[in-house]
Design a protein around this motif. Structure first.
Motif, PDB file in Angstrom:
ATOM      1  N   ASP A  58     149.560  60.793  78.006  1.00  9.49           N
ATOM      2  CA  ASP A  58     148.811  59.803  79.306  1.00  9.49           C
ATOM      3  C   ASP A  58     149.180  60.191  80.563  1.00  9.49           C
ATOM      4  O   ASP A  58     150.517  59.185  80.101  1.00  9.49           O
ATOM      5  N   TRP A 117     135.356  49.593  77.552  1.00 18.74           N
ATOM      6  CA  TRP A 117     136.948  49.698  76.359  1.00 18.74           C
ATOM      7  C   TRP A 117     137.542  48.631  76.026  1.00 18.74           C
ATOM      8  O   TRP A 117     138.069  48.180  75.724  1.00 18.74           O
ATOM      9  N   TRP A 150     140.990  55.726  84.925  1.00 19.56           N
ATOM     10  CA  TRP A 150     140.906  56.845  85.052  1.00 19.56           C
ATOM     11  C   TRP A 150     139.969  57.353  84.136  1.00 19.56           C
ATOM     12  O   TRP A 150     138.700  58.620  85.190  1.00 19.56           O
ATOM     13  N   ASP A 151     139.029  57.196  83.514  1.00 18.74           N
ATOM     14  CA  ASP A 151     137.862  57.423  82.848  1.00 18.74           C
ATOM     15  C   ASP A 151     136.886  57.450  84.206  1.00 18.74           C
ATOM     16  O   ASP A 151     136.077  58.118  84.684  1.00 18.74           O
ATOM     17  N   TRP A 152     136.671  56.173  84.992  1.00 20.71           N
ATOM     18  CA  TRP A 152     136.127  55.698  85.369  1.00 20.71           C
ATOM     19  C   TRP A 152     135.626  56.687  86.744  1.00 20.71           C
ATOM     20  O   TRP A 152     134.938  56.937  87.550  1.00 20.71           O
ATOM     21  N   GLU A 172     137.370  60.139  86.866  1.00 24.41           N
ATOM     22  CA  GLU A 172     136.325  61.408  86.219  1.00 24.41           C
ATOM     23  C   GLU A 172     134.683  60.993  85.785  1.00 24.41           C
ATOM     24  O   GLU A 172     134.201  61.550  85.897  1.00 24.41           O
ATOM     25  N   SER A 173     134.148  59.921  85.360  1.00 19.39           N
ATOM     26  CA  SER A 173     132.578  60.129  85.509  1.00 19.39           C
ATOM     27  C   SER A 173     132.445  59.553  86.338  1.00 19.39           C
ATOM     28  O   SER A 173     130.872  59.711  87.066  1.00 19.39           O
ATOM     29  N   ASP A 227     139.325  64.635  88.849  1.00 22.66           N
ATOM     30  CA  ASP A 227     140.372  64.677  87.843  1.00 22.66           C
ATOM     31  C   ASP A 227     141.363  64.781  88.348  1.00 22.66           C
ATOM     32  O   ASP A 227     142.464  65.082  88.986  1.00 22.66           O
TER      33      ASP A 227
END
Length: 119
Positions: free
Chosen positions: A55, A87, A32-34, A36-37, A42
């Motif tokens: 989460d 991570w 999910w971070d990937w 978003e970034s 989102d």
């Protein structure tokens, strides 16, 4: 803190549980971070988080289609190798999570959605 990752296909107001690919919630948090970034998506914003949820992500419609297209364009072993070090996760676990996510997104059609929860 527990990290039980669960996926559900939501269709016609029914929840069908899907496999989590034997991956921890940390693997999906990294994915999910990937999203978003790198993809500027989102996936967490519209998700219905409850008090017990650590989460969550909700993928439906255009968002699910865009993420599926992005995953189909990438070589998953290479992408896993890119995500895992940030991570401190095993590359194989991230690759398994990416493969699981891609296969679940392929089920999202018409009015269906994919819900992810970590408790």
């Amino acid at each position: 803190m527990s990290q039980i990752a669960s996926f559900y296909l939501i269709k016609n107001n029914r929840r069908q549980e899907l496999s989590n690919g034997d991956c921890s919630g940390a693997v999906y948090m990294a994915i999910w971070d990937w999203c978003e970034s790198v993809l500027d998506m989102d996936v967490r914003f519209p998700a219905p988080q409850t008090e017990d949820t650590l989460d969550c992500a909700l993928l439906e419609g255009e968002l699910a289609s865009k993420l599926l297209a992005a995953l189909r364009e990438r070589d998953l072993p290479e992408l896993a190798a890119e995500i895992a070090p940030d991570w401190d996760l095993p590359t194989e676990a991230v690759q398994s999570g990416l493969e699981t996510l891609r296969s679940h997104l392929e089920l999202v059609q018409d009015d269906a959605a994919l819900l992810y929860e970590m408790i």
